[in-house]
Design an enzyme around this catalytic site. Structure first.
Site, PDB file in Angstrom:
ATOM      1  N   ASP A  67       0.818  -1.209   0.000  1.00 26.29           N
ATOM      2  CA  ASP A  67       0.000   0.000   0.000  1.00 26.29           C
ATOM      3  C   ASP A  67       0.851   1.259   0.000  1.00 26.29           C
ATOM      4  O   ASP A  67       2.074   1.205   0.128  1.00 26.29           O
ATOM      5  CB  ASP A  67      -0.947  -0.001   1.210  1.00 26.29           C
ATOM      6  CG  ASP A  67      -0.264  -0.462   2.499  1.00 26.29           C
ATOM      7  OD1 ASP A  67       0.954  -0.247   2.644  1.00 26.29           O
ATOM      8  OD2 ASP A  67      -0.950  -1.035   3.364  1.00 26.29           O
ATOM      9  N   ASN A 136      -7.185  -3.479  14.858  1.00 22.57           N
ATOM     10  CA  ASN A 136      -8.577  -3.749  14.483  1.00 22.57           C
ATOM     11  C   ASN A 136      -8.695  -4.898  13.487  1.00 22.57           C
ATOM     12  O   ASN A 136      -9.769  -5.144  12.939  1.00 22.57           O
ATOM     13  CB  ASN A 136      -9.241  -2.489  13.924  1.00 22.57           C
ATOM     14  CG  ASN A 136      -8.612  -1.992  12.631  1.00 22.57           C
ATOM     15  OD1 ASN A 136      -7.649  -2.587  12.126  1.00 22.57           O
ATOM     16  ND2 ASN A 136      -9.137  -0.902  12.079  1.00 22.57           N
ATOM     17  N   HIS A 138      -7.023  -5.193  10.576  1.00 22.05           N
ATOM     18  CA  HIS A 138      -6.830  -4.875   9.160  1.00 22.05           C
ATOM     19  C   HIS A 138      -5.522  -5.456   8.637  1.00 22.05           C
ATOM     20  O   HIS A 138      -4.567  -5.660   9.386  1.00 22.05           O
ATOM     21  CB  HIS A 138      -6.912  -3.363   8.903  1.00 22.05           C
ATOM     22  CG  HIS A 138      -5.705  -2.571   9.315  1.00 22.05           C
ATOM     23  ND1 HIS A 138      -5.747  -1.600  10.293  1.00 22.05           N
ATOM     24  CD2 HIS A 138      -4.426  -2.566   8.859  1.00 22.05           C
ATOM     25  CE1 HIS A 138      -4.551  -1.052  10.429  1.00 22.05           C
ATOM     26  NE2 HIS A 138      -3.727  -1.629   9.566  1.00 22.05           N
ATOM     27  N   GLU A 143      -9.606  -2.175   5.834  1.00 21.56           N
ATOM     28  CA  GLU A 143     -10.181  -1.931   7.150  1.00 21.56           C
ATOM     29  C   GLU A 143     -11.386  -2.845   7.397  1.00 21.56           C
ATOM     30  O   GLU A 143     -11.918  -3.451   6.461  1.00 21.56           O
ATOM     31  CB  GLU A 143     -10.624  -0.467   7.248  1.00 21.56           C
ATOM     32  CG  GLU A 143      -9.517   0.549   7.028  1.00 21.56           C
ATOM     33  CD  GLU A 143      -8.576   0.690   8.218  1.00 21.56           C
ATOM     34  OE1 GLU A 143      -8.728  -0.074   9.188  1.00 21.56           O
ATOM     35  OE2 GLU A 143      -7.693   1.562   8.168  1.00 21.56           O
TER      36      GLU A 143
END
Length: 249
Positions: A67, A136, A138, A143
């Site tokens: 990314d 979380n 991801h 996400e």
């Protein structure tokens, strides 16, 4: 899914570097998928050390990063392009045209995503894909709520990720870009022959437990890795402390 529990972060780095070294020694033109963030920094230090010792030759290796922030130039100190050159590429014998990082500063972001996806496909996929995991759950910038069928695309960062990444921007979440280009979950699952997920620290313990032992759900994007046929998780004791079992196959 194979889970290795490292005694400490340094062992985590050595274990993951050994997997990459073995891959390159077996296939000189290996294709690697790379990640950023604090967790893989020690891995890259170990790879540099192995290169300097003459144990790895990167001259035929191709890399694809997961990314990149949208709107940051490659030279921006917080861009992932800058990160990768600082922590790995400038210290090894990678060929510049073998390095692939999403073009976050491309004014045509959607087109840049398609080009990136096509480049991975043309390379024949990724031999070893390094992943981190967010608190979380991801992976990349996929996400919670991300579709498991998503390909490389423009994503909006969650507030928790913005807050977590603010430490790289002088502690100011306002400076963290709100958009990024990320390989999609489908991209990672389909193109990666071997996925190596790294996790360090107690703040990752919940995510690791849900990823490995919870239901497969878009609420925990990393949980989809349960469906991949070759995943190695390397976690230190603090990250693995909530696992009910450390033996998976």
């Amino acid at each position: 899914m194979k889970i290795l529990i490292a005694e400490h972060y340094e062992e985590l780095c050595k274990l993951s570097a050994a997997i990459i070294k073995e891959q390159i020694q077996a296939k000189k033109d290996a294709v690697l998928g790379l990640a950023t963030g604090s967790t893989p920094v020690g891995l890259y230090k170990q790879l540099i050390s192995d290169y300097q010792a003459g144990e790895i030759d990167f001259s035929k290796v191709t890399t694809f990063n997961l990314d990149e922030y949208a709107g940051l130039s490659p030279s921006h100190p917080q861009s992932y392009n800058h990160f990768m050159h600082e922590h790995l590429f400038q210290h090894i014998n990678m060929q510049p045209d073998h390095i692939h990082i999403p073009q976050g500063d491309n004014p045509q972001l959607e087109a840049a995503c398609k080009v990136y996806e096509d480049l991975i496909r043309q390379a024949g996929g990724i031999d070893v894909q390094i992943l981190g995991i967010g608190a979380n759950g991801h992976i990349g910038f996929n996400e919670p709520g991300s579709d498991f069928e998503d390909r490389t695309r423009v994503v909006k960062l969650s507030e928790s990720t913005i807050q977590a990444n603010a430490r790289f921007f002088g502690g100011d979440p306002v400076l963290v870009p709100r958009l990024a280009i990320s390989m999609g979950i489908k991209t990672i699952m389909e193109f990666s022959k071997h996925i190596v997920l790294l996790a360090s620290g107690e703040e990752k313990a919940d995510a690791i437990q849900k990823m490995a032992e919870g239901p497969v759900t878009t609420d925990v994007p990393a949980s989809i890795l349960q469906k991949h046929n070759h995943v190695t998780v390397i976690a230190d004791y603090k990250a693995a402390q909530k696992l009910k079992s450390a033996s998976f196959s």
